[in-house]
Scaffold this motif. Structure first.
Motif, PDB file in Angstrom:
ATOM      1  N   LEU A  10       0.831  -1.233   0.022  1.00 33.87           N
ATOM      2  CA  LEU A  10      -0.011  -0.161  -0.193  1.00 33.87           C
ATOM      3  C   LEU A  10       0.638   1.425   0.266  1.00 33.87           C
ATOM      4  O   LEU A  10       0.460   2.205  -0.836  1.00 33.87           O
ATOM      5  CB  LEU A  10      -0.822  -0.003   1.457  1.00 33.87           C
ATOM      6  CG  LEU A  10      -1.977  -1.365   1.251  1.00 33.87           C
ATOM      7  CD1 LEU A  10      -2.867  -1.081   2.530  1.00 33.87           C
ATOM      8  CD2 LEU A  10      -3.017  -0.785  -0.028  1.00 33.87           C
ATOM      9  N   LEU A  11       1.960   1.210   0.627  1.00 29.12           N
ATOM     10  CA  LEU A  11       2.895   2.265   0.789  1.00 29.12           C
ATOM     11  C   LEU A  11       3.308   2.709  -0.435  1.00 29.12           C
ATOM     12  O   LEU A  11       3.477   3.866  -1.058  1.00 29.12           O
ATOM     13  CB  LEU A  11       4.193   2.122   1.963  1.00 29.12           C
ATOM     14  CG  LEU A  11       5.248   3.519   1.964  1.00 29.12           C
ATOM     15  CD1 LEU A  11       4.413   4.369   2.467  1.00 29.12           C
ATOM     16  CD2 LEU A  11       6.196   2.781   2.786  1.00 29.12           C
ATOM     17  N   GLY A  16       3.643   5.427  -5.801  1.00 28.85           N
ATOM     18  CA  GLY A  16       3.519   5.329  -7.227  1.00 28.85           C
ATOM     19  C   GLY A  16       2.516   6.097  -7.786  1.00 28.85           C
ATOM     20  O   GLY A  16       2.677   6.879  -8.943  1.00 28.85           O
ATOM     21  N   LEU A  17       1.392   6.314  -7.321  1.00 27.63           N
ATOM     22  CA  LEU A  17       0.410   7.111  -7.810  1.00 27.63           C
ATOM     23  C   LEU A  17       0.531   8.595  -7.674  1.00 27.63           C
ATOM     24  O   LEU A  17       0.227   9.360  -8.366  1.00 27.63           O
ATOM     25  CB  LEU A  17      -0.933   6.882  -7.006  1.00 27.63           C
ATOM     26  CG  LEU A  17      -1.762   5.603  -7.221  1.00 27.63           C
ATOM     27  CD1 LEU A  17      -2.969   5.585  -6.272  1.00 27.63           C
ATOM     28  CD2 LEU A  17      -2.133   5.504  -8.460  1.00 27.63           C
ATOM     29  N   ILE A  18       1.527   9.170  -6.563  1.00 26.89           N
ATOM     30  CA  ILE A  18       1.918  10.557  -6.575  1.00 26.89           C
ATOM     31  C   ILE A  18       2.614  10.691  -7.451  1.00 26.89           C
ATOM     32  O   ILE A  18       2.626  11.896  -8.115  1.00 26.89           O
ATOM     33  CB  ILE A  18       2.513  10.585  -4.947  1.00 26.89           C
ATOM     34  CG1 ILE A  18       1.234  10.272  -4.124  1.00 26.89           C
ATOM     35  CG2 ILE A  18       3.049  12.067  -4.912  1.00 26.89           C
ATOM     36  CD1 ILE A  18       1.949  10.628  -2.471  1.00 26.89           C
ATOM     37  N   LEU A  20       3.228   8.785 -10.463  1.00 27.99           N
ATOM     38  CA  LEU A  20       3.020   8.692 -11.856  1.00 27.99           C
ATOM     39  C   LEU A  20       1.734   9.429 -12.566  1.00 27.99           C
ATOM     40  O   LEU A  20       1.632   9.910 -13.485  1.00 27.99           O
ATOM     41  CB  LEU A  20       2.422   7.243 -12.124  1.00 27.99           C
ATOM     42  CG  LEU A  20       3.619   6.157 -11.764  1.00 27.99           C
ATOM     43  CD1 LEU A  20       2.889   4.826 -11.912  1.00 27.99           C
ATOM     44  CD2 LEU A  20       4.621   6.547 -13.155  1.00 27.99           C
ATOM     45  N   LEU A  21       0.876  10.014 -11.312  1.00 35.74           N
ATOM     46  CA  LEU A  21      -0.261  10.909 -11.933  1.00 35.74           C
ATOM     47  C   LEU A  21       0.115  12.111 -12.563  1.00 35.74           C
ATOM     48  O   LEU A  21      -0.587  12.231 -13.581  1.00 35.74           O
ATOM     49  CB  LEU A  21      -1.181  11.161 -10.542  1.00 35.74           C
ATOM     50  CG  LEU A  21      -2.093  10.249 -10.183  1.00 35.74           C
ATOM     51  CD1 LEU A  21      -2.907  10.445  -8.732  1.00 35.74           C
ATOM     52  CD2 LEU A  21      -3.401  10.064 -11.173  1.00 35.74           C
ATOM     53  N   PRO A  22       1.052  13.054 -12.263  1.00 42.24           N
ATOM     54  CA  PRO A  22       1.551  13.942 -13.026  1.00 42.24           C
ATOM     55  C   PRO A  22       2.010  13.715 -14.414  1.00 42.24           C
ATOM     56  O   PRO A  22       1.828  14.464 -15.528  1.00 42.24           O
ATOM     57  CB  PRO A  22       2.439  14.819 -12.300  1.00 42.24           C
ATOM     58  CG  PRO A  22       2.316  14.424 -10.633  1.00 42.24           C
ATOM     59  CD  PRO A  22       1.750  12.874 -10.934  1.00 42.24           C
ATOM     60  N   LEU A  23       2.615  12.568 -14.551  1.00 45.92           N
ATOM     61  CA  LEU A  23       3.312  12.101 -15.664  1.00 45.92           C
ATOM     62  C   LEU A  23       2.452  11.740 -16.577  1.00 45.92           C
ATOM     63  O   LEU A  23       2.251  11.874 -18.045  1.00 45.92           O
ATOM     64  CB  LEU A  23       4.196  11.112 -15.431  1.00 45.92           C
ATOM     65  CG  LEU A  23       5.406  11.456 -14.770  1.00 45.92           C
ATOM     66  CD1 LEU A  23       6.341  10.198 -14.433  1.00 45.92           C
ATOM     67  CD2 LEU A  23       6.330  12.414 -15.301  1.00 45.92           C
TER      68      LEU A  23
END
Length: 209
Positions: A10-11, A16-18, A20-23
């Motif tokens: 989960l960590l 990863g979301l933090i 990858l989201l801007p990219l």
């Protein structure tokens, strides 16, 4: 459950979301090209009232021949319906898939990510198609219904397809792909859960006494 595998997963998934989201948001205009092309090609092949489709940034635009009543400067006029769909609404599952693969880090995770990216295209195209259909068949009003002359049950089919895509395909498809790509990690999570739920021997003896 002990915060070992699941806690670490989960960590790293959140991190990863933090990252990858801007990219993903920056690359969305290019990532949208294939699902928009698939959706537009399918719509044009099936429905005679589809004139063409366009890809503008993250927007999927369907140009139709469906006549609807619109407000003009000198009163109501009839014009062609041109519904738009925003790719990020249905494309975020791509980020979720890559974040989970990075977090669990299976063998050849990058190759599985590329394969998953392609496998998500039909799901994204489905969602784009059914939002277009919803806007044309359901939201076009009496003038659109008079032009299409579809039976009333067609509205129910379109609404069901739209809701299935929005509520199920978009968030669930990447999770199912991850489960398929990393069965070993999923099995380890189940094993950890089973061991955590099993009572310790000392406690078991204390209960017997």
């Amino acid at each position: 459950m002990r915060a070992t595998l699941i806690g670490r997963f989960l960590l790293f998934a959140v991190l990863g979301l933090i990252v990858l989201l801007p990219l993903w948001y920056w690359a969305a205009p290019w990532l949208a090209a294939l699902p928009i092309w698939v959706a537009g090609t399918v719509m044009k092949a099936i429905f005679p009232w589809v004139d063409s489709f366009e890809h503008q940034g993250v927007k999927a635009i369907l140009v139709t021949l469906v006549q609807v009543r619109m407000k003009g400067p000198q009163g109501d006029v009839f014009g062609e319906l041109v519904p738009e769909v925003s790719y990020p609404t249905y494309g975020y599952g791509l980020v979720l898939l890559w974040a989970m693969l990075i977090a669990s880090h299976p063998r050849r995770w990058w190759l599985k990510g590329l394969i998953g990216t392609l496998l998500l295209v039909p799901a994204q195209a489905w969602c784009i198609c059914f939002q277009w259909l919803r806007d044309v068949v359901v939201l076009s009003g009496p003038s659109g219904a008079a032009y299409l002359k579809y039976p009333s049950w067609a509205n129910e089919v379109v609404v069901y397809g739209y809701q299935f895509g929005f509520l199920m395909l978009t968030p669930v498809a990447p999770i199912l792909l991850w489960l398929m790509f990393d069965k070993r990690f999923v099995a380890a999570l189940w094993l950890e859960a089973a061991l955590a739920d099993k009572p310790e021997p000392a406690r078991e003896k204390a209960r017997m006494h």
